[in-house]
Design a protein around this motif. Sequence first.
Motif, PDB file in Angstrom:
ATOM      1  N   SER A 135     -12.334 -23.637   7.269  1.00 55.78           N
ATOM      2  CA  SER A 135     -12.045 -22.953   8.529  1.00 55.78           C
ATOM      3  C   SER A 135     -10.708 -22.229   8.472  1.00 55.78           C
ATOM      4  CB  SER A 135     -12.098 -23.923   9.710  1.00 55.78           C
ATOM      5  OG  SER A 135     -11.108 -24.908   9.607  1.00 55.78           O
ATOM      6  N   ILE A 136      -9.730 -22.788   7.776  1.00 51.73           N
ATOM      7  CA  ILE A 136      -8.429 -22.127   7.639  1.00 51.73           C
ATOM      8  C   ILE A 136      -8.514 -20.974   6.648  1.00 51.73           C
ATOM      9  CG2 ILE A 136      -6.046 -22.435   6.824  1.00 51.73           C
ATOM     10  CD1 ILE A 136      -6.120 -25.190   8.209  1.00 51.73           C
ATOM     11  N   VAL A 137      -9.205 -21.174   5.530  1.00 50.73           N
ATOM     12  CA  VAL A 137      -9.400 -20.091   4.561  1.00 50.73           C
ATOM     13  C   VAL A 137     -10.094 -18.913   5.244  1.00 50.73           C
ATOM     14  CG1 VAL A 137     -10.676 -19.414   2.473  1.00 50.73           C
ATOM     15  CG2 VAL A 137      -9.364 -21.548   2.497  1.00 50.73           C
ATOM     16  N   TYR A 138     -11.143 -19.207   6.004  1.00 51.76           N
ATOM     17  CA  TYR A 138     -11.882 -18.165   6.718  1.00 51.76           C
ATOM     18  C   TYR A 138     -10.979 -17.448   7.719  1.00 51.76           C
ATOM     19  CZ  TYR A 138     -15.539 -15.884   9.424  1.00 51.76           C
ATOM     20  OH  TYR A 138     -16.317 -14.947  10.068  1.00 51.76           O
ATOM     21  N   CYS A 139     -10.199 -18.214   8.454  1.00 51.42           N
ATOM     22  CA  CYS A 139      -9.263 -17.648   9.431  1.00 51.42           C
ATOM     23  C   CYS A 139      -8.285 -16.703   8.745  1.00 51.42           C
ATOM     24  CB  CYS A 139      -8.519 -18.782  10.134  1.00 51.42           C
ATOM     25  SG  CYS A 139      -7.260 -18.272  11.307  1.00 51.42           S
ATOM     26  N   LEU A 140      -7.719 -17.125   7.638  1.00 57.10           N
ATOM     27  CA  LEU A 140      -6.755 -16.284   6.913  1.00 57.10           C
ATOM     28  C   LEU A 140      -7.407 -15.006   6.402  1.00 57.10           C
ATOM     29  CD1 LEU A 140      -4.759 -18.994   4.961  1.00 57.10           C
ATOM     30  CD2 LEU A 140      -3.926 -17.560   6.828  1.00 57.10           C
ATOM     31  N   LYS A 141      -8.628 -15.104   5.957  1.00 63.47           N
ATOM     32  CA  LYS A 141      -9.336 -13.917   5.473  1.00 63.47           C
ATOM     33  C   LYS A 141      -9.612 -12.943   6.618  1.00 63.47           C
ATOM     34  CE  LYS A 141     -11.936 -11.309   2.812  1.00 63.47           C
ATOM     35  NZ  LYS A 141     -11.495  -9.947   2.909  1.00 63.47           N
ATOM     36  N   GLN A 142      -9.942 -13.482   7.778  1.00 60.98           N
ATOM     37  CA  GLN A 142     -10.309 -12.633   8.916  1.00 60.98           C
ATOM     38  C   GLN A 142      -9.103 -11.991   9.604  1.00 60.98           C
ATOM     39  OE1 GLN A 142     -13.593 -11.936   9.356  1.00 60.98           O
ATOM     40  NE2 GLN A 142     -13.685 -13.206   7.532  1.00 60.98           N
ATOM     41  N   ILE A 143      -8.014 -12.726   9.751  1.00 65.11           N
ATOM     42  CA  ILE A 143      -6.892 -12.190  10.534  1.00 65.11           C
ATOM     43  C   ILE A 143      -5.613 -11.995   9.737  1.00 65.11           C
ATOM     44  CG2 ILE A 143      -7.829 -12.952  12.735  1.00 65.11           C
ATOM     45  CD1 ILE A 143      -5.967 -15.293  12.732  1.00 65.11           C
ATOM     46  N   GLY A 144      -5.671 -12.224   8.434  1.00 66.50           N
ATOM     47  CA  GLY A 144      -4.521 -11.921   7.584  1.00 66.50           C
ATOM     48  C   GLY A 144      -3.404 -12.928   7.688  1.00 66.50           C
TER      49      GLY A 144
ATOM     50  N   SER B 119      -1.144 -28.399   9.763  1.00 65.53           N
ATOM     51  CA  SER B 119      -0.082 -28.556   8.754  1.00 65.53           C
ATOM     52  C   SER B 119      -0.551 -29.371   7.559  1.00 65.53           C
ATOM     53  CB  SER B 119       1.160 -29.215   9.371  1.00 65.53           C
ATOM     54  OG  SER B 119       1.729 -28.384  10.340  1.00 65.53           O
ATOM     55  N   ARG B 120      -1.250 -30.471   7.811  1.00 62.14           N
ATOM     56  CA  ARG B 120      -1.755 -31.304   6.721  1.00 62.14           C
ATOM     57  C   ARG B 120      -2.772 -30.541   5.870  1.00 62.14           C
ATOM     58  NH1 ARG B 120      -1.683 -35.183  10.739  1.00 62.14           N
ATOM     59  NH2 ARG B 120      -3.917 -34.893  11.162  1.00 62.14           N
ATOM     60  N   THR B 121      -3.659 -29.831   6.528  1.00 68.78           N
ATOM     61  CA  THR B 121      -4.692 -29.085   5.803  1.00 68.78           C
ATOM     62  C   THR B 121      -4.072 -27.945   5.020  1.00 68.78           C
ATOM     63  OG1 THR B 121      -6.273 -29.698   7.524  1.00 68.78           O
ATOM     64  CG2 THR B 121      -6.909 -27.910   6.037  1.00 68.78           C
ATOM     65  N   VAL B 122      -3.105 -27.271   5.601  1.00 67.20           N
ATOM     66  CA  VAL B 122      -2.402 -26.184   4.915  1.00 67.20           C
ATOM     67  C   VAL B 122      -1.690 -26.721   3.676  1.00 67.20           C
ATOM     68  CG1 VAL B 122      -0.376 -24.660   5.138  1.00 67.20           C
ATOM     69  CG2 VAL B 122      -2.213 -24.580   6.837  1.00 67.20           C
TER      70      VAL B 122
ATOM     71  N   ALA C  52      -2.240 -25.442  -0.074  1.00 69.73           N
ATOM     72  CA  ALA C  52      -1.112 -24.989  -0.905  1.00 69.73           C
ATOM     73  C   ALA C  52      -1.099 -25.759  -2.224  1.00 69.73           C
ATOM     74  CB  ALA C  52       0.206 -25.167  -0.157  1.00 69.73           C
ATOM     75  N   ASP C  53      -1.373 -27.057  -2.171  1.00 71.74           N
ATOM     76  CA  ASP C  53      -1.433 -27.862  -3.398  1.00 71.74           C
ATOM     77  C   ASP C  53      -2.523 -27.356  -4.342  1.00 71.74           C
ATOM     78  OD1 ASP C  53       0.606 -29.440  -2.393  1.00 71.74           O
ATOM     79  OD2 ASP C  53      -0.709 -31.111  -1.819  1.00 71.74           O
ATOM     80  N   GLN C  54      -3.599 -26.799  -3.779  1.00 68.86           N
ATOM     81  CA  GLN C  54      -4.685 -26.233  -4.580  1.00 68.86           C
ATOM     82  C   GLN C  54      -4.394 -24.779  -4.979  1.00 68.86           C
ATOM     83  OE1 GLN C  54      -7.690 -27.606  -1.451  1.00 68.86           O
ATOM     84  NE2 GLN C  54      -8.933 -27.530  -3.304  1.00 68.86           N
ATOM     85  N   GLN C  55      -3.249 -24.283  -4.566  1.00 74.33           N
ATOM     86  CA  GLN C  55      -2.818 -22.902  -4.847  1.00 74.33           C
ATOM     87  C   GLN C  55      -3.759 -21.868  -4.248  1.00 74.33           C
ATOM     88  OE1 GLN C  55      -2.429 -23.028  -9.117  1.00 74.33           O
ATOM     89  NE2 GLN C  55      -0.365 -23.895  -8.987  1.00 74.33           N
TER      90      GLN C  55
END
Length: 136
Positions: free
Chosen positions: A36-45, A64-67, A71-74
């Motif tokens: 859901s965060i990856v998708y959000c970043l792709k959609q809204i930059g 924050s935890r998910t981010v 980040a750990d997965q680069q």
Amino acid sequence: MEQSLFFQKNLQFSRSFTKRLNERLIEIGLYYSQWSIVYCLKQIGPVTLVEISNHLDVEKPTVSRTVKRLADQQLIEEVPSKDKRERMIQLTEKGMEVYKQAILIVRDFEKSLIEDIPQSDIDTAFRTIQLLKEKL
């Protein structure tokens, strides 16, 4: 239908949906919450954690935890922002590649769920979900 039954069915569907999608996304090292965060970043930059929290309607500590895991997965990286107090993040190249894999998995999963449901029923479900969301 009794209202508590409606919300119980919604809860059961939501949990089952997430569980089954997780089973598919794990193939590429993601969970639904990360997707859901990856998708959000792709959609809204590039966005701040607060913007992600607001967009997904999820508590900031959870974001924050998910981010941190992403980040750990680069898959994400911080980018400079005008306000030094805010953390702006965006997808990395690796994150974009994972997005491309994940979107195919998600689309296939969604397609398999709705393939035998008449379009009019799908449209009604979408309208109903939107009306309920507006009431929250």
